[in-house]
Design a protein around this motif. Structure first.
Motif, short mmCIF file in Angstrom:
data_model
loop_
_atom_site.label_atom_id
_atom_site.label_comp_id
_atom_site.label_asym_id
_atom_site.label_seq_id
_atom_site.Cartn_x
_atom_site.Cartn_y
_atom_site.Cartn_z
N VAL A 40 -3.25 -6.21 -6.89
CA VAL A 40 -3.42 -6.82 -5.57
C VAL A 40 -2.50 -6.06 -4.64
CG1 VAL A 40 -3.14 -8.87 -4.15
CG2 VAL A 40 -4.02 -9.08 -6.49
N ILE A 41 -3.07 -5.51 -3.58
CA ILE A 41 -2.31 -4.65 -2.67
C ILE A 41 -2.29 -5.29 -1.30
CG2 ILE A 41 -2.23 -2.37 -1.60
CD1 ILE A 41 -3.97 -1.44 -4.05
N VAL A 42 -1.07 -5.46 -0.79
CA VAL A 42 -0.90 -5.95 0.58
C VAL A 42 -0.78 -4.73 1.48
CG1 VAL A 42 0.42 -7.39 2.15
CG2 VAL A 42 0.27 -8.00 -0.28
N ASP B 163 0.87 -1.18 0.00
CA ASP B 163 0.00 0.00 0.00
C ASP B 163 0.90 1.22 0.00
OD1 ASP B 163 -1.92 1.88 0.22
OD2 ASP B 163 -2.71 1.23 2.15
N THR B 164 1.28 1.65 -1.19
CA THR B 164 2.21 2.76 -1.34
C THR B 164 1.84 3.53 -2.60
OG1 THR B 164 4.58 3.29 -1.43
CG2 THR B 164 3.86 1.31 -2.62
N GLY B 165 2.65 4.53 -2.96
CA GLY B 165 2.29 5.38 -4.08
C GLY B 165 2.02 4.63 -5.37
N ILE B 166 2.78 3.55 -5.61
CA ILE B 166 2.62 2.80 -6.85
C ILE B 166 1.24 2.15 -6.93
CG2 ILE B 166 3.48 0.80 -8.13
CD1 ILE B 166 5.09 3.47 -8.35
N SER B 167 0.66 1.79 -5.79
CA SER B 167 -0.70 1.23 -5.84
C SER B 167 -1.69 2.25 -6.38
CB SER B 167 -1.12 0.75 -4.44
OG SER B 167 -1.32 1.84 -3.56
N ARG C 256 -9.19 3.75 4.39
CA ARG C 256 -8.88 5.11 3.95
C ARG C 256 -8.16 5.14 2.62
NH1 ARG C 256 -5.35 9.46 7.59
NH2 ARG C 256 -5.17 11.08 5.97
N TRP C 257 -7.37 4.10 2.32
CA TRP C 257 -6.48 4.16 1.17
C TRP C 257 -6.77 3.16 0.06
CZ3 TRP C 257 -3.73 8.42 1.05
CH2 TRP C 257 -3.38 9.05 2.25
N ALA C 258 -7.65 2.21 0.27
CA ALA C 258 -7.92 1.22 -0.78
C ALA C 258 -8.50 1.89 -2.02
CB ALA C 258 -8.90 0.17 -0.26
N PRO C 259 -8.17 1.40 -3.22
CA PRO C 259 -8.77 1.95 -4.45
C PRO C 259 -10.29 1.84 -4.40
CG PRO C 259 -6.90 0.55 -4.99
CD PRO C 259 -7.17 0.35 -3.53
N LEU C 260 -10.96 2.83 -4.94
CA LEU C 260 -12.42 2.83 -4.95
C LEU C 260 -12.99 1.85 -5.96
CD1 LEU C 260 -13.09 6.68 -4.65
CD2 LEU C 260 -13.54 4.94 -2.91
N VAL D 2 -7.50 -5.65 -2.04
CA VAL D 2 -6.62 -5.28 -0.94
C VAL D 2 -6.72 -6.38 0.11
CG1 VAL D 2 -6.11 -3.58 0.85
CG2 VAL D 2 -6.98 -2.83 -1.38
N ILE D 3 -5.57 -6.83 0.61
CA ILE D 3 -5.55 -7.85 1.65
C ILE D 3 -4.75 -7.31 2.83
CG2 ILE D 3 -3.54 -9.01 0.60
CD1 ILE D 3 -4.75 -11.66 1.66
N HIS D 4 -5.27 -7.53 4.04
CA HIS D 4 -4.57 -7.03 5.22
C HIS D 4 -4.90 -7.89 6.43
CE1 HIS D 4 -8.59 -5.30 5.85
NE2 HIS D 4 -8.26 -5.15 7.12
N ALA D 5 -4.00 -7.88 7.39
CA ALA D 5 -4.23 -8.57 8.66
C ALA D 5 -4.94 -7.62 9.61
CB ALA D 5 -2.90 -9.03 9.26
N ASP D 6 -5.93 -8.12 10.30
CA ASP D 6 -6.74 -7.29 11.18
C ASP D 6 -6.07 -7.18 12.55
OD1 ASP D 6 -8.79 -5.78 12.12
OD2 ASP D 6 -10.18 -7.43 12.42
#
Length: 370
Positions: A294-296, A279-283, A304-308, A315-319
């Motif tokens: 696919v964004i980790v 999850d950085t500028g390139i995403s 706040r930051w996931a693509p609309l 987007v995948i993330h650990a809670d």
């Protein structure tokens, strides 16, 4: 308050010739306000719009010349961590800003706790932006409450709508030029054909935003085994992590880290079949050029930051309870990275390559250990 708001909507842009926009941030943050800049330009087509930003943003202003006319470089000051504060330059900066005689200054730099007082010092006739509850609000009719949970793109569109500048679409954009494509061609003599490759981008400015190199390598190998060519990307500062991914791979890959400028990299992403990144500028660049991704998300707030665009991006993330995180180095073991497995990321990538649907954001449930 309703009457004041009506005055703002009816009159804020009437006769406005000079607008300052304060947002002194990095690439990803800047891309997220492009829809707001698009709305602002539509509402004030004749205005001269000056970005108050970081020195790198001269290239941003050139690329988005339809919305911005010039850059006034912000020298930094205490409370703004994006760069060292050059306090000796502040008097000259403020004198130059005040000499522009801005009709309107729009604060697009966070909640306003530190940015609102500075925006007022620009000397504009009117000010607009955000304020947090209990914090300084320069002009109540033209400022709206800051919601920390709001999506970064939508929050600034909400402000524009409040000011009388309706949205002209929520989509990001990254205009590509002939120079961008020429830069890409110069990066390597034998680039893979458009649509035949996946870009793997394992770097991020903050170390806590980086997923594990070994797992990027595992995902890249699986995608290579499915028939895709693999291109590794990164800035010169990210050469070490990109090399770590390259060294851990079993399948061949083209390493273009440090060999493209931003425009060439965007052209590369635009022709890719898929992007896998942190999850950085390139995403945000991938979203802006409409390439599936696919964004980790390690450390940041995916809400706040996931693509609309949920049809094109996952987007995948650990809670974990400690996100969002602003540590450069994690003090508790980097659970947000370790709890996201390579298999889960690879499966999302394969689904996107196969054109399958799915939910936009995938949570990996974990426990927060002391």
């Amino acid at each position: 308050m309703q009457n004041l708001n009506r005055v703002v909507k009816d009159d804020l842009f009437t006769g406005v010739q000079r607008i300052a926009v304060f947002r002194a941030l990095q690439l990803g943050d800047m891309l997220c306000v492009v829809p707001a800049l698009r709305a602002l330009r539509a509402a004030a087509p004749q205005a001269h719009i000056t970005l108050i930003g970081l020195s790198w943003a001269s290239s941003f202003v050139r690329r988005y010349h339809r919305y911005l006319d010039e850059l006034l470089v912000f020298p930094g000051c205490p409370g703004f961590p994006e760069q060292p504060a050059r306090l000796h330059e502040m008097p000259g900066f403020l004198a130059e800003a005040q000499g522009r005689r801005f009709d309107l200054a729009v604060q697009l730099h966070g909640s306003g706790a530190v940015s609102n007082p500075l925006t007022v010092l620009l000397g504009a006739k009117r000010n607009a932006g955000f304020h947090a509850p209990g914090q300084y609000c320069p002009e109540p009719a033209a400022f709206i409450h800051w919601d920390e949970r709001e999506h970064e793109v939508l929050r600034y569109l909400r402000l524009m709508d409040h000011l009388g500048a309706p949205a002209q679409g929520e989509h990001l954009e990254f205009p590509l030029t002939d120079d961008d494509h020429a830069s890409l061609r110069r990066s390597h003599a034998d680039l893979p054909a458009p649509g035949s490759y996946v870009c793997i981008h394992p770097g991020a400015r903050m170390l806590t935003r980086r997923w594990l190199p070994q797992r990027f390598a595992e995902v890249a190998d699986r995608l290579a085994a499915s028939g895709m060519k693999i291109v590794l990307t990164g800035s010169p500062d990210e050469a070490e992590v990109v090399q770590a991914v390259h060294g851990a791979m079993r399948m061949p890959a083209l390493n273009l880290c440090g060999r493209t400028d931003l425009g060439g990299l965007a052209a590369l992403l635009a022709q890719a079949r898929l992007v896998v990144s942190n999850d950085t500028g390139i995403s945000h660049v991938a979203a802006a050029v409409a390439t599936p991704s696919v964004i980790v998300s390690c450390g940041s707030d995916p809400g706040r930051w996931a693509p609309l665009d949920s049809a094109r991006h996952r987007v995948i993330h650990a809670d974990v309870a400690c996100r969002p995180c602003m540590h450069q180095v994690c003090p508790i073991g980097h659970l947000c990275a370790y709890e996201v497995g390579a298999d889960a990321v690879a499966e999302l990538a394969v689904h996107l390559l196969d054109g399958e649907g799915g939910t936009q954001t995938i949570n990996v449930t974990t426990e927060m250990h002391p």
